[in-house]
Structure formats: C-alpha cells, structure tokens
Design an enzyme around this catalytic site. Structure first.
Site, PDB file in Angstrom:
ATOM      1  CD  GLU A 275       0.384  19.378 -13.192  1.00 56.09           C
ATOM      2  OE1 GLU A 275       0.963  18.296 -13.059  1.00 56.09           O
ATOM      3  OE2 GLU A 275      -0.268  19.922 -12.272  1.00 56.09           O
TER       4      GLU A 275
ATOM      5  CG  ASP B 249      36.014  27.577 -20.965  1.00 57.27           C
ATOM      6  OD1 ASP B 249      35.182  26.772 -20.479  1.00 57.27           O
ATOM      7  OD2 ASP B 249      35.869  28.092 -22.079  1.00 57.27           O
TER       8      ASP B 249
ATOM      9  CB  ILE C 273       3.525   7.795  -6.152  1.00 63.47           C
ATOM     10  CG1 ILE C 273       4.232   6.799  -7.075  1.00 63.47           C
ATOM     11  CG2 ILE C 273       3.089   9.041  -6.885  1.00 63.47           C
ATOM     12  CD1 ILE C 273       3.304   6.072  -8.018  1.00 63.47           C
ATOM     13  CG  HIS C 274       5.620   2.747  -3.037  1.00 64.87           C
ATOM     14  ND1 HIS C 274       6.640   2.099  -2.361  1.00 64.87           N
ATOM     15  CD2 HIS C 274       4.505   1.998  -2.828  1.00 64.87           C
ATOM     16  CE1 HIS C 274       6.164   1.008  -1.785  1.00 64.87           C
ATOM     17  NE2 HIS C 274       4.861   0.926  -2.050  1.00 64.87           N
TER      18      HIS C 274
ATOM     19  CG  ASP D 144      -2.001  16.106 -14.901  1.00 66.67           C
ATOM     20  OD1 ASP D 144      -3.181  15.859 -15.201  1.00 66.67           O
ATOM     21  OD2 ASP D 144      -1.554  15.979 -13.752  1.00 66.67           O
TER      22      ASP D 144
ATOM     23  CE1 TYR E  86       2.154  15.878  -5.431  1.00 68.10           C
ATOM     24  CE2 TYR E  86       3.627  14.405  -6.603  1.00 68.10           C
ATOM     25  CZ  TYR E  86       3.065  15.648  -6.426  1.00 68.10           C
ATOM     26  OH  TYR E  86       3.411  16.664  -7.277  1.00 68.10           O
TER      27      TYR E  86
ATOM     28  NE  ARG F 111      -1.419  17.322  -6.262  1.00 69.17           N
ATOM     29  CZ  ARG F 111      -1.104  16.461  -7.241  1.00 69.17           C
ATOM     30  NH1 ARG F 111      -0.150  16.756  -8.124  1.00 69.17           N
ATOM     31  NH2 ARG F 111      -1.729  15.307  -7.338  1.00 69.17           N
TER      32      ARG F 111
HETATM   33  N1  COA Z   1       3.072   7.562   1.187  1.00 70.69           N
HETATM   34  C1  COA Z   1       3.225   6.949   2.386  1.00 70.69           C
HETATM   35  N2  COA Z   1       3.108   5.620   2.568  1.00 70.69           N
HETATM   36  C2  COA Z   1       2.829   4.879   1.474  1.00 70.69           C
HETATM   37  C3  COA Z   1       2.647   5.450   0.205  1.00 70.69           C
HETATM   38  C4  COA Z   1       2.772   6.853   0.080  1.00 70.69           C
HETATM   39  N3  COA Z   1       2.620   7.457  -1.095  1.00 70.69           N
HETATM   40  N4  COA Z   1       2.375   4.481  -0.691  1.00 70.69           N
HETATM   41  C5  COA Z   1       2.370   3.312  -0.003  1.00 70.69           C
HETATM   42  N5  COA Z   1       2.629   3.550   1.307  1.00 70.69           N
HETATM   43  C6  COA Z   1       2.734   2.570   2.384  1.00 70.69           C
HETATM   44  C7  COA Z   1       1.533   1.658   2.443  1.00 70.69           C
HETATM   45  O1  COA Z   1       0.537   2.228   3.261  1.00 70.69           O
HETATM   46  C8  COA Z   1       2.113   0.392   3.033  1.00 70.69           C
HETATM   47  O2  COA Z   1       2.258   0.595   4.422  1.00 70.69           O
HETATM   48  P1  COA Z   1       2.276  -0.681   5.447  1.00 70.69           P
HETATM   49  O3  COA Z   1       3.430  -1.540   5.034  1.00 70.69           O
HETATM   50  O4  COA Z   1       2.473  -0.049   6.782  1.00 70.69           O
HETATM   51  O5  COA Z   1       0.961  -1.353   5.253  1.00 70.69           O
HETATM   52  C9  COA Z   1       3.530   0.360   2.456  1.00 70.69           C
HETATM   53  O6  COA Z   1       3.849   1.722   2.099  1.00 70.69           O
HETATM   54  C10 COA Z   1       3.657  -0.520   1.241  1.00 70.69           C
HETATM   55  O7  COA Z   1       2.698  -0.125   0.281  1.00 70.69           O
HETATM   56  P2  COA Z   1       2.298  -1.064  -0.963  1.00 70.69           P
HETATM   57  O8  COA Z   1       1.426  -2.161  -0.498  1.00 70.69           O
HETATM   58  O9  COA Z   1       3.539  -1.427  -1.684  1.00 70.69           O
HETATM   59  O10 COA Z   1       1.509  -0.048  -1.881  1.00 70.69           O
HETATM   60  P3  COA Z   1      -0.074   0.054  -2.033  1.00 70.69           P
HETATM   61  O11 COA Z   1      -0.524  -1.042  -2.949  1.00 70.69           O
HETATM   62  O12 COA Z   1      -0.693   0.136  -0.678  1.00 70.69           O
HETATM   63  O13 COA Z   1      -0.256   1.457  -2.767  1.00 70.69           O
HETATM   64  C11 COA Z   1      -0.260   3.109  -4.443  1.00 70.69           C
HETATM   65  C12 COA Z   1       0.223   1.703  -4.051  1.00 70.69           C
HETATM   66  C13 COA Z   1       0.360   3.520  -5.759  1.00 70.69           C
HETATM   67  C14 COA Z   1      -1.775   3.087  -4.569  1.00 70.69           C
HETATM   68  C15 COA Z   1       0.165   4.079  -3.328  1.00 70.69           C
HETATM   69  O14 COA Z   1       1.566   4.000  -3.223  1.00 70.69           O
HETATM   70  C16 COA Z   1      -0.293   5.504  -3.461  1.00 70.69           C
HETATM   71  O15 COA Z   1      -1.448   5.816  -3.250  1.00 70.69           O
HETATM   72  N6  COA Z   1       0.629   6.449  -3.765  1.00 70.69           N
HETATM   73  C17 COA Z   1       0.351   7.861  -3.838  1.00 70.69           C
HETATM   74  C18 COA Z   1      -0.496   8.202  -5.036  1.00 70.69           C
HETATM   75  C19 COA Z   1      -0.770   9.681  -5.152  1.00 70.69           C
HETATM   76  O16 COA Z   1      -0.783  10.402  -4.184  1.00 70.69           O
HETATM   77  N7  COA Z   1      -1.003  10.158  -6.394  1.00 70.69           N
HETATM   78  C20 COA Z   1      -1.245  11.542  -6.664  1.00 70.69           C
HETATM   79  C21 COA Z   1      -0.010  12.291  -6.975  1.00 70.69           C
HETATM   80  S1  COA Z   1       0.791  11.789  -8.475  1.00 70.69           S
HETATM   81 MG    MG Z   2      -1.253  15.619 -11.921  1.00 73.49          MG
END
Ligand code: COA
Ligand code: MG
Length: 288
Positions: free
Chosen positions: A129, A269, A221-222, A155, A9, A66
């Site tokens: 959820e 089996d 998420i990462h 959730d 996501y 989504r």
């Molecule tokens: N998708 C794509 N790229 C992502 C990402 C994701 N979900 N999460 C982080 N990245 C990227 C960042 O932009 C950063 O890029 P860069 O190195 O080019 O600057 C790199 O990965 C490292 O990110 P980092 O600094 O470790 O994380 P952050 O502090 O910027 O973000 C979160 C942390 C949790 C806020 C972030 O990962 C996020 O928003 N995740 C998705 C959350 C979401 O969609 N939730 C709803 C569904 S459960």
């Molecule tokens: Mg949710």
C-alpha cells in the site's frame, strides 16, 4: 485456503467490538494494533488481542492480528504479544520488501517450532500500500509464507500524493498490479476499504467492481458491510449455472475435435473455460 471474502478490522483495544465480531459470521476478523489503534493504546491493544485469542470462540471466523509495520519500532512487541495464543494469521501492513515478510516468517517459524505447532500453521497476509511496495511487488509476492495481499487504497493514495475519488481511478494501476501479482503466485487478493460505511449502495458498486477486477475479497470496517461484501465476492446462481454449462459443453466439443464452438451465440474456447473454472472454484470456496 480459508475463504476471505470479507475481512473485518476493529481497533485491538476495543473489547466490545471484538466480542461483537465473533457473532456475525464474517470470514476473517482482523484485530488491529496499527492505524486503527491510537498511539496511546498500543500496549492495551496487545493485551486485549491476546485475551481474545485465549478466551473467545471465533466459530468459523478466521482470527487475525495486524501488527505495526516493520521498522515502526512496535512490530516486535506486537507479534510477540499474540503469537503464543496461535492466531490463524498475522497481517503485516505497509510491506515494502521481501525482507519485511522474511522478518515475520523467521519469528513465526521459531514460535511454531517452540510450541510444537506445524510449521506454516500460522499464515501471513500483507498490506502492499505504498509506492515502494508496488515497485517491489514481484519479489514480495513470491514469499512462500503468504496467503494473500491486501491493497490499502487510502495509504497508497497518501504515499503517491493522489487525491481519492469515489471512482478510484487514481488507484487503478496499483490496484490491478496487486491482483496480477496475486494471480501469478496463487494468492488471495483483498481489495480497498469503503470508508463511507453508511453508504451501502456505494459499497455494493465498489465491491462488484473489485470482484470484476479479479479480487477475491475486500477489507471492511463495520458490521453492516459484511453481507453486501460477502454477496459481491460469491458467484451468484446465474454465474455458477453458466460456468457449469461451459465446462460441460467444452468437454463435448473437445471430443468432437473442436477447440472453439458456439454457446448461446457466443464463442467459447480455452480462456473462457479457465474463467468458468475460476468461478466454480470461488463458489466452492464460499461453500456454494
Ligand atoms: N467491528 C465490530 N463491531 C463494530 C465495528 C467493527 N469494526 N464497528 C462498529 N461496530 C459495532 C459497534 O460497537 C456498535 O455495537 P452496538 O450496537 O452493540 O453498540 C454497532 O457495531 C454499530 O456501530 P455504529 O454506531 O454504527 O458505529 P460507530 O460509530 O460505533 O463506529 C467506526 C464507527 C468507523 C468508528 C467503527 O466502525 C470502527 O472503528 N471501525 C473499525 C476501524 C478500523 O479498525 N480501522 C483500521 C483499519 S482500516
Ligand atoms: Mg492502512
């Protein structure tokens, strides 16, 4: 069916994360308009996701959008904003009834017909959820438009008033109910998010446990979560070799007129053959 071991996501208004996600070999990319997107950014998220679907090359990654939940008031504008650019699938969160899926199905089918796309070319994944969703799982899971069900642990805990723990025992009943409903309807089952995204060891343990429960994939998420999750949801070489041996020796033992036989000191089996076939199916879906 597209292999969805890791479903990543990102907030739909975050162009930078979207462009980053297309280059990391993740199975599914889910651009979010729901809870990952601030209330003040819903309109921007719609436009940004539409732009991504128009302009970006997603390679082998699946492109999903989504929408907000049915009844939120945002869902119709969300789905209308992205459908003209043919995402591979729509994800509907917090589904609580068959009718919620049918609402999206009608809109998607109308778009498919209008644009001359094959009916069912846009797939639907749903989040189940909430307490109501789990109670109505049997009817919901039977909807023919579905490819899979996503279990949202946070959730669900909020919905029943449970306290989340690392062991996730408080989720077990619902988490297993989702796997069973998926197996009964030949759907993919996609497991909870590990929100502590810096703890890769915890992610690995939780992913392996989800795979043992029968889940075929996991929400992430990462970017750092892609590789550990793909590994956990792909049968390893040892498991594949063992499954192949069961399939081969089973056939031979049937020819000898034996339903049960011994392999390496363990009884084999029919149910073990079926398990072995599932392992081989998942390996082949993951391209192994
Ligand atoms: N998708 C794509 N790229 C992502 C990402 C994701 N979900 N999460 C982080 N990245 C990227 C960042 O932009 C950063 O890029 P860069 O190195 O080019 O600057 C790199 O990965 C490292 O990110 P980092 O600094 O470790 O994380 P952050 O502090 O910027 O973000 C979160 C942390 C949790 C806020 C972030 O990962 C996020 O928003 N995740 C998705 C959350 C979401 O969609 N939730 C709803 C569904 S459960
Ligand atoms: Mg949710």
């Amino acid at each position: 069916m597209h292999s969805r071991r890791a479903l990543l996501y990102m907030p739909g208004d975050n162009w930078k994360m979207i462009t980053k996600s297309v280059a990391i070999g993740v199975d599914s990319i889910c651009m979010d308009m729901e809870d990952g997107t601030a209330i003040t950014k819903k309109v921007e998220a719609r436009a940004t996701i539409a732009r991504a679907l128009r302009e970006l090359d997603f390679g082998k990654s699946e492109k999903l959008a989504r929408i907000n939940s049915v009844g939120s008031g945002w869902e119709k504008d969300d789905i209308d904003a992205v459908l003209p650019y043919h995402p591979d699938g729509i994800v509907i969160p917090k589904v609580e009834s068959f009718e919620h899926v049918e609402w999206a199905n009608r809109i998607i089918e109308a778009a498919e017909l209008k644009h001359g796309w094959p009916v069912n070319s846009i797939r639907v994944l749903i989040g189940v959820e909430t307490a109501k969703g789990i109670m109505n799982l049997k009817e919901i899971a039977a909807h023919p438009r579905l490819d899979g069900i996503i279990f949202g642990g946070e959730d669900f805990a909020a919905s029943i008033g449970a306290t989340r723990t690392k062991e996730a025992t408080e989720l077990l009943y619902a988490r297993q109910a989702v796997v069973v409903a998926c197996a009964a309807n030949d759907l993919q089952a996609i497991d909870i998010v590990t929100i502590d995204y810096k703890d890769i060891e915890a992610l690995r343990i939780e992913s392996e446990f989800g795979a043992r429960l029968g889940y075929s994939g996991k929400q992430i998420i990462h970017p750092a979560q892609v590789e550990p999750v793909q590994t956990a949801f792909t049968p390893n070489d040892e498991a594949i070799a063992h499954a192949k041996r069961i399939v081969e020796t089973f056939e031979a033992s049937q020819k000898e007129g034996k339903g049960a036989y011994s392999l390496d000191g363990k009884m084999i089996d029919m149910p073990l053959l079926k398990s072995a076939q599932k392992v081989l199916e998942r390996a082949s879906a993951a391209g192994k």
